[in-house]
Design a protein around this motif. Structure first.
Motif, short mmCIF file in Angstrom:
data_model
loop_
_atom_site.label_atom_id
_atom_site.label_comp_id
_atom_site.label_asym_id
_atom_site.label_seq_id
_atom_site.Cartn_x
_atom_site.Cartn_y
_atom_site.Cartn_z
N GLY B 116 18.87 10.96 28.59
CA GLY B 116 19.92 11.67 27.88
C GLY B 116 19.53 13.12 27.65
N VAL B 204 25.21 3.77 25.05
CA VAL B 204 25.38 4.65 23.91
C VAL B 204 24.48 5.87 24.06
CG1 VAL B 204 25.23 4.89 21.42
CG2 VAL B 204 25.70 2.67 22.42
N VAL B 205 23.21 5.60 24.31
CA VAL B 205 22.18 6.62 24.19
C VAL B 205 22.47 7.82 25.08
CG1 VAL B 205 19.73 7.07 24.43
CG2 VAL B 205 20.50 4.85 23.64
N ILE B 208 25.89 9.67 24.25
CA ILE B 208 25.86 10.54 23.07
C ILE B 208 25.46 11.96 23.45
CG2 ILE B 208 24.49 11.06 21.04
CD1 ILE B 208 24.66 8.27 20.19
N PHE B 209 24.49 12.05 24.36
CA PHE B 209 23.99 13.38 24.72
C PHE B 209 24.95 14.15 25.60
CE2 PHE B 209 19.93 11.36 23.61
CZ PHE B 209 19.46 12.31 22.73
N ALA B 219 31.84 2.83 23.24
CA ALA B 219 30.52 2.51 22.71
C ALA B 219 30.07 3.56 21.71
CB ALA B 219 29.51 2.38 23.84
N TYR B 223 29.40 3.01 17.76
CA TYR B 223 28.10 3.41 17.22
C TYR B 223 28.27 4.26 15.97
CZ TYR B 223 23.66 5.92 16.92
OH TYR B 223 22.49 6.49 16.48
N SER C 115 27.77 -5.99 24.94
CA SER C 115 27.35 -4.71 24.40
C SER C 115 26.36 -4.91 23.26
CB SER C 115 28.58 -3.97 23.89
OG SER C 115 28.17 -2.91 23.09
N LEU C 117 25.88 -3.13 20.92
CA LEU C 117 26.49 -2.76 19.65
C LEU C 117 27.20 -3.95 19.03
CD1 LEU C 117 27.82 0.65 20.85
CD2 LEU C 117 26.06 0.28 19.13
N PHE C 225 16.38 4.07 20.10
CA PHE C 225 16.45 4.64 18.75
C PHE C 225 17.63 4.11 17.95
CE2 PHE C 225 19.23 7.48 21.03
CZ PHE C 225 20.22 7.75 20.11
N PHE C 226 18.67 3.64 18.63
CA PHE C 226 19.85 3.28 17.84
C PHE C 226 19.70 1.97 17.09
CE2 PHE C 226 21.87 0.18 20.61
CZ PHE C 226 21.28 0.45 21.82
N ILE C 230 20.59 1.89 13.22
CA ILE C 230 21.62 1.06 12.61
C ILE C 230 21.03 -0.01 11.69
CG2 ILE C 230 23.38 -0.67 13.13
CD1 ILE C 230 24.15 1.10 15.51
N GLN C 244 16.28 12.76 19.34
CA GLN C 244 17.71 12.92 19.15
C GLN C 244 17.99 13.95 18.07
OE1 GLN C 244 19.87 10.28 16.90
NE2 GLN C 244 21.84 10.79 17.82
N MET C 247 17.43 17.46 19.20
CA MET C 247 18.46 17.92 20.13
C MET C 247 19.74 18.28 19.38
SD MET C 247 17.47 17.43 23.34
CE MET C 247 18.94 17.11 24.26
N THR C 248 20.13 17.40 18.48
CA THR C 248 21.44 17.57 17.86
C THR C 248 21.37 18.43 16.60
OG1 THR C 248 21.11 15.43 16.81
CG2 THR C 248 22.43 15.47 18.81
#
Lengths: 319, 267, 285
Positions: B116, B204-205, B208-209, B219, B223, C115, C117, C225-226, C230, C244, C247-248
């Motif tokens: 990502g 997802v990962v 997202i990026f 997804a 999330y 999924s 998730l 990481f998610f 979560i 992450q 980056m963000t």
């Protein structure tokens, strides 16, 4: 060794299959016994029961006067040569052969010495460090034999050990197995579906069919004096002939054509074919029954369709 | 019998136990998606209202469409690139091929987060605007290895003389491809494609990026919602996704079964 | 054309798309990442082309080192638990009958393909305060108040194990399925008890499956990481979360790149080690 009334039934979704229907057999020490039968007759199951890999429903196995029926396979003085050798792929030839001794915690030095002896016995000196996948079929076979024999079992079980080899190698290994057996004096119980192999090697043959022994006897008895029609046709595929309401087994080589005074039966030549160094002649008797006669050599002065006289020197009455 | 049975019993109960744990979250999700209660912790009767709400949610619908377009699109490109490469690399020994196929498999070997990050960096460097295009490229990148390895394995297992027989019977090379090669690798393409579809749909990962401000995938949307806590609406959505998954698994099993029986016939 | 027999043919047109795509979107980006990791951070967003080792030095700061430590510890713990649960599962599964195997296969594939998730959502239902697990425990009488399991370290470990277990199960299964069970019979015939036969024969021969299972578990667990996000709330911070975040929120691209390079080096070491070990096995495919 004695097998007493062994039965075994397999249960599956399709129902029950009675594989062994009461097997009784007495085997003398040092005897070479062959269980002969077509695939599916229960011979492998019986062997696995003797080895302890399968449990019989009823019956018992006596070895040296002791009942070993309930013993785990690893506690029996019985070793087996598996159909596809079952060599451990991650161990060298030496490690494979020495495995049984390692389990018995035999000192390393003795292990090593015995492995060397075994390698010599099966004529594989210098192959000890190789892995099984670097061996030919015949060599794998020898390793499997050495691996079983090093434990000095009272009985060696062999499950179609030569099945995967080509004809020439088979013949050679037959002789070698026989040589080993004589030399070591161990009881061999040998499984095969090849009647020629059975006759060549055995002291005693047990012909098996649908879970029962049809006949137990020396190769001579089984070949020349078959007791049942199954034995007669399975061993050396004899002709079955009904004469005056009685059933007789008639060997192809015992049928004579136009030779002497006892050739009293009229027969028509239907077909001639050449197979395995023999000329096979299919004949039809006047009552419609067909028999096959065999002769050595290619040429025989008979034409298809010709009517001739045949007779036989020996016919075994069977059930 | 006794010896064998005991061990069998232990193994069976162990397998069953693990299987049950495997399904706990899935079954609970389905059950709670029909729960009338808003808080979600107590059960207060059967209801379909979360599904109704789901059907009314426009942004979710958009995200779903995005996800489907993305999964189908990246699958399509991955099939084209991976299959043609697998065919091209067949029957030749080339060091470069080996290096390239190893490199192409990196996207599923390195941690997703790095992928990502790498994509984010390089797309901004190349000045590609973030959105469906960037999503499509990055998803294609991790779909290729799945299809490539499966098709390659199938080609290796394929009997060469089938194609030679076709040639011998007078088929032109492209006819050989159409009549012999393609049918043989079809199952591999199919199961590879199904797996990549699932992976893309689930991702997802990486998404997202590389996603843009306005292109959400399903997804990513779930999330963000999960991070703020579970709402019953999500349970309903999850159940729908689950249904899609089950259909795909059954499909892939059917492909496997069909190839098996086909091969069985030819023996 | 592809099917055109063994004659030399020009296949470059067929492989060109893969070559192009891989160079452009895999090779180049990775090189770019390494390049980036040596650049300086710009004031607002992006970077300037000034060579620096600052990013790597920054990783040595205790807070980042400890994050690496936590990630590594979690990955090791996850992998260990996954092995303990997944190995017997795959092994037992391989010993089932053909029909049961197929059923189990579908049974594993459904959650595996679902999924992640969706599954995480299910575990939130189980773990949250007054959730299914709390209710169950209180009903049995083991506890008398909610355990507050969600947003805790155990929940993260559990989530990771759950997410990664199928990889281990499937890879052990595929290895154990190829195992010739007659070898075990042979060992038993030669005098090995059940446990001995397993450790001498079955275990070494299923080692490739176990090893690839470990790799398949360990590598993703460094980057998932998610799950931590979560199920762990903000309590469990892993290297993935830091990347992450950088980056963000932090907008520090060069530093994120440096972190990625280090993480990648760690995972490639792992892969290299795996290859080396596997290469040393004799008589195995």
């Amino acid at each position: 060794m004695e097998l007493v009334n062994i039965t075994k039934t397999f249960h599956s979704a399709q129902g029950q299959t009675e594989v062994l229907k009461g097997i009784n057999l007495t085997i003398e020490d040092g005897e070479f016994v062959t269980l002969l039968g077509a695939s599916g007759c229960g011979k492998t199951t019986l062997l696995r029961i003797i080895a302890g890999l399968e449990e019989a429903d009823t019956g018992s196995i006596i070895l040296d006067g002791k009942d070993i029926t309930a013993l785990e396979p690893y506690k029996r003085d019985v070793n087996m040569i598996f159909q596809n050798y079952a060599l451990f792929p991650h161990m060298t030839v030496e490690e494979n052969i020495g495995y049984g001794l390692k389990l018995k915690k035999v000192p390393k030095a003795i292990q090593h010495k015995k492995v060397e002896e075994m390698l010599a016995l099966v004529q594989l000196e210098g192959y000890g460090k190789r892995y099984p996948d670097k061996l030919s079929g015949g060599q794998k076979q020898r390793v499997a034999i050495a691996r079983a024999l090093i434990n000095e079992p009272k009985v060696l079980l062999l499950d179609e050990p030569l099945g995967a080899l080509d004809l020439k190698l088979r013949r050679q290994m037959q002789l070698e197995l026989k040589r080993l057996q004589r030399k070591l004096g161990i009881t061999f119980i040998y499984i095969t579906h090849d009647q020629e192999e059975a006759i060549n090697m055995s002291d005693k043959i047990a012909v098996m069919h649908e879970g029962v022994f049809e006949q137990v006897g020396t190769p001579n008895e089984v070949y020349y004096e078959p007791k049942t029609s199954y034995v007669a046709s399975f061993v050396g595929d004899a002709n079955l002939l009904r004469i005056d309401g009685e059933l007789y087994a008639l060997r192809a080589e015992d049928i004579q054509i136009q030779e002497g005074s006892h050739c009293t039966h009229k027969a028509k030549v239907l077909e001639k074919s050449f197979a395995g160094g023999q000329l096979r002649i299919l004949l039809e008797l006047s009552d419609g029954q067909q028999v096959t006669a065999s002769r050595f050599g290619i040429d025989y002065d008979l034409k298809e369709g010709e009517v001739t006289q045949i007779g036989w020197s020996r016919a075994q009455k069977i059930k | 019998m006794k010896r064998g049975k005991k061990k069998g019993l232990f193994a069976t109960s162990y397998l069953t136990l693990v299987m049950i744990v495997l399904y706990v979250p899935i079954i609970l999700t389905v059950i709670y998606s029909f729960n009338a209660n808003k808080s979600g912790t107590v059960w207060s009767g059967f209801s379909l209202k979360w599904y109704e709400e789901l059907a009314g949610d426009r942004s979710l619908k958009e995200a779903l469409i995005n996800s489907l377009v993305l999964a189908l699109g990246s699958c399509f490109f991955a099939i084209l690139i991976a299959t043609s490469a697998a065919l091209g690399m067949r029957n030749r020994v080339s060091k470069l091929d080996k290096v390239m196929s190893y490199m192409s498999s990196l996207p599923i070997m390195i941690p997703e987060i790095i992928l990502g990050m790498v994509f984010l960096g390089v797309f901004s460097f190349m000045n590609i605007p973030f959105g469906m295009v960037t999503l499509m490229i990055s998803h294609t990148a991790f779909c290729i290895p799945y299809i490539f390895t499966m098709v390659q394995a199938r080609l290796e297992g394929m009997e060469r003389n089938l194609e030679e027989a076709a040639l011998d019977l007078g088929a032109k090379p492209w006819e050989v491809f159409r009549d012999v090669t393609l049918p043989a690798i079809m199952p591999a393409i199919g199961s590879g494609a199904l797996l990549s579809f699932a992976m893309s749909f689930d991702d997802v990962v990486i998404s997202i990026f590389v996603t843009g401000a306005r292109t959400n995938t399903l997804a990513v949307k779930i999330y963000t919602k999960l991070k703020t806590g579970v709402t019953p609406e999500i349970n309903a959505l999850a159940t729908v996704i689950l249904l899609i998954t089950i259909i795909m698994v059954v499909l892939s099993e059917m492909i496997k079964e069909r190839t098996k029986t086909k091969e069985g016939d030819s023996i | 054309m592809a099917g055109a027999g063994r004659r030399k043919s020009n296949n470059w047109a067929l492989v060109a798309p893969l070559y192009l795509f891989t160079i452009l979107f895999v090779g180049l980006p990775l090189i770019y990442m390494v390049y980036l990791s040596f650049m300086s951070r710009a004031k607002v967003w992006g970077f300037t082309n000034d060579f620096t080792l600052q990013n790597y030095l920054q990783i040595l700061e205790p807070i980042y080192m400890s994050t690496f430590g936590t990630s590594l510890k979690l990955a090791v713990l996850t992998t260990a638990i996954v092995t303990l649960i997944g190995y017997p599962f795959g092994y037992f599964m391989a010993r089932l009958g053909a029909k049961a195997k197929r059923l189990m296969m579908i049974g594993i594939m459904i959650p595996f393909w679902t999924s992640s998730l969706v599954r995480l959502n299910g575990w939130i239902i189980v773990f949250r305060s007054n959730g299914v697990l709390d209710k169950l425990l209180m009903w049995i009488g083991l506890t008398d108040e909610p355990l507050k399991l969600l947003y805790s370290y155990p929940a993260v470990v559990f989530g990771m194990v759950y997410a990664l277990c199928p990889f281990m199960m499937l890879s052990v299964y595929s290895s154990a399925e190829k195992l010739d069970w007659r070898l075990l019979e042979a060992a038993s015939d030669l005098g090995a008890g059940r446990a001995r036969a397993f450790f001498d024969i079955a275990f070494p021969l299923t080692m490739p499956g176990l090893m690839s299972g470990i790799v398949l578990t360990f590598i993703p667990s460094m980057g998932l990481f998610f799950v931590a996000d979560i199920l762990g709330g903000s309590k469990v911070v892993l290297i993935g979360n830091v990347i992450q975040e950088q980056m963000t929120k932090g907008r520090n691209l060069p530093f994120a790149a440096a972190l990625s390079v280090v993480l990648m080096l760690m995972t490639s070491c792992m892969l290299g080690l795996y290859r080396k070990i596997c290469g040393n096995w004799k008589g195995l495919d």
